[in-house]
Scaffold this motif. Structure first.
Motif, PDB file in Angstrom:
ATOM      1  N   ILE A  40       1.171  -1.127   0.017  1.00  7.27           N
ATOM      2  CA  ILE A  40       0.034  -0.659   0.418  1.00  7.27           C
ATOM      3  C   ILE A  40       0.769   1.501  -0.043  1.00  7.27           C
ATOM      4  O   ILE A  40       0.479   1.776  -0.760  1.00  7.27           O
ATOM      5  N   ALA A  41       2.092   1.085   0.825  1.00  5.93           N
ATOM      6  CA  ALA A  41       3.188   2.679   0.683  1.00  5.93           C
ATOM      7  C   ALA A  41       3.496   2.578  -0.760  1.00  5.93           C
ATOM      8  O   ALA A  41       3.236   3.316  -0.774  1.00  5.93           O
ATOM      9  N   LEU A  42       4.194   1.828  -1.704  1.00  7.92           N
ATOM     10  CA  LEU A  42       4.999   1.494  -2.621  1.00  7.92           C
ATOM     11  C   LEU A  42       3.558   2.344  -2.748  1.00  7.92           C
ATOM     12  O   LEU A  42       4.013   3.338  -4.148  1.00  7.92           O
ATOM     13  N   ILE A  43       2.356   1.955  -3.430  1.00 11.84           N
ATOM     14  CA  ILE A  43       1.302   2.475  -4.478  1.00 11.84           C
ATOM     15  C   ILE A  43       1.000   3.675  -3.987  1.00 11.84           C
ATOM     16  O   ILE A  43       1.025   4.386  -5.318  1.00 11.84           O
ATOM     17  N   LEU A  44       0.660   4.231  -2.598  1.00 12.07           N
ATOM     18  CA  LEU A  44       0.814   5.756  -2.597  1.00 12.07           C
ATOM     19  C   LEU A  44       1.466   6.438  -2.753  1.00 12.07           C
ATOM     20  O   LEU A  44       1.451   7.561  -3.572  1.00 12.07           O
ATOM     21  N   ALA A  45       2.922   6.095  -2.457  1.00 12.84           N
ATOM     22  CA  ALA A  45       4.296   6.880  -3.148  1.00 12.84           C
ATOM     23  C   ALA A  45       4.491   6.926  -4.482  1.00 12.84           C
ATOM     24  O   ALA A  45       4.022   8.463  -5.238  1.00 12.84           O
TER      25      ALA A  45
END
Ligand code: DC
Length: 219
Positions: A40-45
């Protein structure tokens, strides 16, 4: 009757390998909740959704579909299993996982996994928030030095560049941040078996966990 085993604790305490091997030995599934936060963090960033805007975050989260399939992490059908294991994603996951809006969005997905059978769930709040009624709960920890030594060995064995003192200071800083954050700070879940793995081998930790689980299941 299916059951849930939880393993919480800081990074580098041996949770992942123990949880994966314990699940294998018990013939049940392994739930890596950190992988979900990382994805999730990767995609949001990548989508440039900044951590300081709850409204954008909520909207973006509603469009992201994370799936765990055969040990892989898929986001909107795209396999990100490799990409999420980098020092950059370590940092991103630490930032985004501290946000209540992110934690709320991922709670249901984690809890749902119980529907598909027994699991060994590993994370930071799986014994306290996600599966408070788990059959057996563990809290694995180790001294920052022992955890830094393990991280260093892991990186060098993969041929990656590694600097012991840099790793150690990152671990100390991350611990401080993870324990003091407002949303789900790292803590020992009520009723958890506490184990300091600093001077234990992986096999010894696994045996300890399996002995406890088998004793609990036979009751
Ligand atoms: O275990 P890990 O290093 O893959 O976890 C990645 C990040 O996600 C780490 O900063 C802690 C956070 N995390 C969390 O807040 N809650 C969980 N249940 C699992 C991980």
């Amino acid at each position: 009757m299916s059951y849930v085993i939880t393993i919480d604790g800081p990074a580098g305490a041996g949770k992942s390998s123990t949880a994966r091997r314990a699940a294998h030995e018990l013939g049940i599934k392994y739930l890596d909740t950190g992988a979900i936060y990382r994805a999730i963090a990767l995609i949001l960033a990548e989508a440039e959704v900044k951590p300081d805007n709850d409204e954008y975050l909520r909207e973006a989260l509603s469009k992201i579909r994370v799936e765990l399939r055969e040990g892989k992490v898929l986001v909107n059908d795209f396999d990100v299993s490799g990409e999420i294991r980098t020092p950059e994603v370590d940092e991103l996951a630490s930032v985004y996982s501290a946000l209540p809006v992110v934690r709320e969005a991922l709670l249901g997905l984690q809890q749902e996994q119980e529907k598909y059978g027994s699991i060994v769930a590993e994370g930071r709040d799986v014994g306290s928030v996600v599966f408070p009624d788990a059959r057996v709960k563990f809290f694995l920890t180790a001294s920052p030095e022992a955890r830094a030594r393990r991280r260093y060995a892991e990186r060098t064995s993969k041929g990656e560049p590694a600097d012991y003192s840099g790793i150690l200071s990152a671990i100390i800083a991350r611990d401080k941040y993870d324990s003091s954050r407002e949303a789900a700070p790292l803590s020992v879940p009520e009723g958890a078996v506490y184990l300091d793995t600093s001077d234990m081998t992986e096999d010894e930790v696994l045996k300890f966990i399996l002995d406890h689980v088998k004793a609990a299941l036979s009751q």
